[in-house]
Enzyme design. Structure first.
Site, PDB file in Angstrom:
ATOM      1  CB  VAL A  17      27.070  -9.282 -24.083  1.00  0.00           C
ATOM      2  CG1 VAL A  17      28.562  -9.552 -23.907  1.00  0.00           C
ATOM      3  CG2 VAL A  17      26.769  -7.814 -23.836  1.00  0.00           C
ATOM      4  NE  ARG A  48      16.569 -15.786 -18.513  1.00  0.00           N
ATOM      5  CZ  ARG A  48      16.042 -14.631 -18.145  1.00  0.00           C
ATOM      6  NH1 ARG A  48      15.376 -14.542 -17.006  1.00  0.00           N
ATOM      7  NH2 ARG A  48      16.173 -13.559 -18.908  1.00  0.00           N
ATOM      8  CD  GLU A 131      39.455  -4.020 -19.117  1.00  0.00           C
ATOM      9  OE1 GLU A 131      38.905  -2.964 -18.769  1.00  0.00           O
ATOM     10  OE2 GLU A 131      40.613  -4.322 -18.801  1.00  0.00           O
ATOM     11  CB  VAL A 134      34.478  -1.176 -15.419  1.00  0.00           C
ATOM     12  CG1 VAL A 134      34.541   0.336 -15.267  1.00  0.00           C
ATOM     13  CG2 VAL A 134      34.206  -1.832 -14.074  1.00  0.00           C
ATOM     14  N   GLY A 189      17.358   2.516 -28.364  1.00  0.00           N
ATOM     15  CA  GLY A 189      17.946   1.326 -27.769  1.00  0.00           C
ATOM     16  C   GLY A 189      19.034   1.588 -26.761  1.00  0.00           C
ATOM     17  CD  GLU A 192      18.338  -2.824 -21.067  1.00  0.00           C
ATOM     18  OE1 GLU A 192      17.335  -3.428 -21.518  1.00  0.00           O
ATOM     19  OE2 GLU A 192      19.507  -3.081 -21.408  1.00  0.00           O
ATOM     20  CE  LYS A 207      29.104   0.087 -16.089  1.00  0.00           C
ATOM     21  NZ  LYS A 207      28.562   0.859 -17.239  1.00  0.00           N
TER      22      LYS A 207
END
Length: 430
Positions: A17, A48, A131, A134, A189, A192, A207
Site C-alpha cells: 500500500v 524497516r 477511509e 474498511v 495472492g 497471506e 472492520k
C-alpha cells in the site's frame, strides 16, 4: 489562488500500500495540488529494511527512525500504513503532539483503541481520517460519518473481507473443499502466508467494530464483536445451502436493537438467498448494505483490498486533510454521544440451519422436534435422508435467539439417537 509552499507528508510504511501511495503522489502531483490548493511533498518514508530498492522513491527520503520523522515539526500530514498496534499507536499520538494530522489504514488499531486516538487528535486540534481501514477503495466511512450524519442508521450488513469471499466463492462455484480453495487464494495472492486474521474473522471483526461505532454513534471495540471464521465451513454446508436456494458468505452484521436501546456487532458465516444482492458478490470483492430510516437501503460495492484500491482511499483522505489544513479547520471527529451498550451474542435473534447425524429408525424426528419445542425454537422445515442404519437430519428454524439455539443443541447432544451435530449455520438476508 494556489499556495506555493508545499504541504509536507511523512509516510510510515512502504509495502504494497505504502509504495502505491508514494507512486500516486509522484505521478499525480499536479492533479493533487490543483485539488488541494497547494502542492504536497513526500518529506520522508519510514521503513524497516532501508536496503530494499524502492522504485520511484528518492533514497534520501528513506529512514528507519519513524519517531524522529513524525517529531520533525514541519510535517503537515502523517500517513500510517504499517499496521498493528505498536509502534503505530505511539507514532500516531506523537504525530498529533508535534502538529501533524494523520491518515491511517490501521483497522486493528482503530478497532482496539479508536476512542483514545480520536481524543488525542481532538486535544491537539488535528484530523484523524481512516477511509482505507474498511473495505479498501469503497467509500464507506465518509458516507456513514458525513453523508448520513442527519439520518438514523439501523443496520449495516456486508462482506468486508476479500480473502474469505474468494474462498467461499470458489467452494460454491467449483465444489472445492476449504483447503483447496485456500491454496488457490494463496497462490493468487489473495491470502497471506499466514491467513489467520482473514479466515478466522479477525480482520472482518475489526472492520465491523469501526462501522458499528460510526453508524450508531457509540463506542464499539473489537472485543465487543462476536467472531466466527470460515475454517469449519465444509463442502457439505455449501451443498446444503444450494439445496435451499442459498449461498454461504462471511458477513459482518451491525444492528440497532428494535427498541433503540442497544446495538449488536457480529461476524460469522451465514447462508443468504441467491436472490439477495450480496449473493452475487464474487471472488475478492466486497459489498456493504446500509439501512437508514430516511435514505432506505444503500449498497456500496467494489474491490476491498490490494495496493491500488487501498491507496486510492488513502489519497482521498490525504486530499481532505490537506484542504482542512489550508483552511485551518478539522473534519468530523468521534461521535459517540449515544453511549449504547453492545448486547451479547446470546440476545441476537436469527434463523438457523442445523445438520444432525442421527440413527435411522422410527421416532427420531419426533424426539428431535420435541427438543426444539421444549426450548422454544420453532421449526420451519426438516429434511431427512437415511441409509444402512444412519441418517442425516437437516432442520431450518424460524427466528430464535442464539441463547435458545445453544440450549437446544446442547439438549440434542444428550439424545441417544443423535450421533452428532454436523454443522450449525445462521441464515440471513430474508
Amino acid at each position: 489562488m494556489m499556495r506555493t509552499r508545499p504541504l509536507k507528508v511523512a509516510l510510515l510504511g512502504c509495502g504494497v500500500v505504502g509504495s502505491e501511495v508514494a507512486r500516486i503522489m509522484t505521478t499525480h502531483a499536479d492533479d493533487l495540488a490543483a485539488r488541494i490548493g497547494a502542492p504536497v511533498e513526500l518529506a520522508g518514508v519510514a521503513v524497516r529494511r532501508p536496503s530494499k530498492v524502492r522504485e520511484g522513491i528518492d533514497p534520501a527520503l528513506i529512514t528507519t527512525d519513524a519517531t524522529a520523522l513524525v517529531k520533525r515539526g514541519d510535517i503537515d500530514v502523517v500517513i500510517e500504513v504499517i499496521g498493528g498496534i505498536e509502534p503505530a499507536r505511539t507514532l500516531i499520538t506523537t504525530a498529533f503532539e508535534h502538529g501533524a494530522s494523520v491518515v491511517s489504514a490501521n483497522k486493528a488499531l482503530l478497532a482496539e483503541d479508536g476512542a483514545a486516538l480520536h481524543a488525542a487528535a481532538e486535544q491537539h486540534g488535528r484530523d484523524l481520517y481512516y477511509e482505507a481501514a474498511v473495505a479498501g477503495a469503497i467509500p464507506l466511512v465518509r458516507p456513514l460519518r458525513e453523508s448520513l450524519a442527519g439520518d438514523k442508521v439501523n443496520r449495516v450488513l456486508g462482506i468486508v473481507n476479500g480473502t474469505t469471499n474468494f474462498i467461499l466463492d470458489k467452494m460454491d462455484t467449483s465444489g472445492a473443499g476449504y483447503s483447496e480453495a485456500l491454496d488457490e487464494a494463496t497462490a493468487l495472492g489473495y491470502a497471506e502466508a499466514d491467513p489467520t486474521a482473514d479466515v478466522e474473522g479477525f480482520d472482518a471483526a475489526a472492520k465491523a467494530a469501526i462501522l458499528a461505532g460510526i453508524a450508531f454513534h457509540t463506542r464499539v471495540r473489537i472485543g465487543d464483536v462476536h467472531r466466527e471464521g470460515i475454517t469449519e465451513v465444509t463442502a457439505a454446508d455449501i451443498a446444503s445451502a444450494r439445496r435451499m436456494g442459498c449461498t454461504v458468505k462471511l458477513l459482518a452484521i451491525c444492528e440497532r436493537a428494535a427498541d433503540g436501546q442497544s446495538v449488536t456487532a457480529r461476524v460469522h458465516p451465514a447462508m443468504i438467498p441467491l436472490s439477495h444482492p450480496l449473493a452475487s458478490v464474487r471472488e475478492a470483492y466486497n459489498a456493504v448494505f446500509v439501512e437508514a430510516e430516511a435514505a432506505g437501503q444503500l449498497m456500496f460495492y467494489g474491490p476491498g483490498a490490494g495496493g491500488s484500491p487501498t491507496a486510492s482511499a488513502v489519497l482521498g483522505d490525504l486530499v481532505a486533510v490537506c484542504r482542512n489544513k489550508l483552511n485551518e479547520a478539522t473534519g468530523p471527529g468521534e461521535s459517540a454521544y449515544t453511549r449504547l451498550p453492545v448486547s451479547p451474542m446470546g440476545d441476537v435473534v436469527t434463523r438457523y440451519h442445523i445438520s444432525l447425524d442421527v440413527a435411522d429408525k422410527p421416532g427420531v424426528l419426533a424426539q428431535v422436534a420435541t427438543v426444539f419445542a421444549e426450548k422454544g425454537v420453532s421449526i420451519d422445515t426438516v429434511r431427512q435422508q437415511g441409509k444402512d442404519g444412519e441418517a442425516s437430519l437437516v432442520v431450518v428454524t424460524h427466528r430464535a435467539s442464539d441463547a435458545a439455539l445453544s440450549a437446544t443443541v446442547e439438549a440434542l447432544r444428550n439424545l441417544d439417537t443423535v450421533r452428532g451435530v454436523a454443522s450449525i449455520m445462521r441464515v440471513e438476508g430474508e
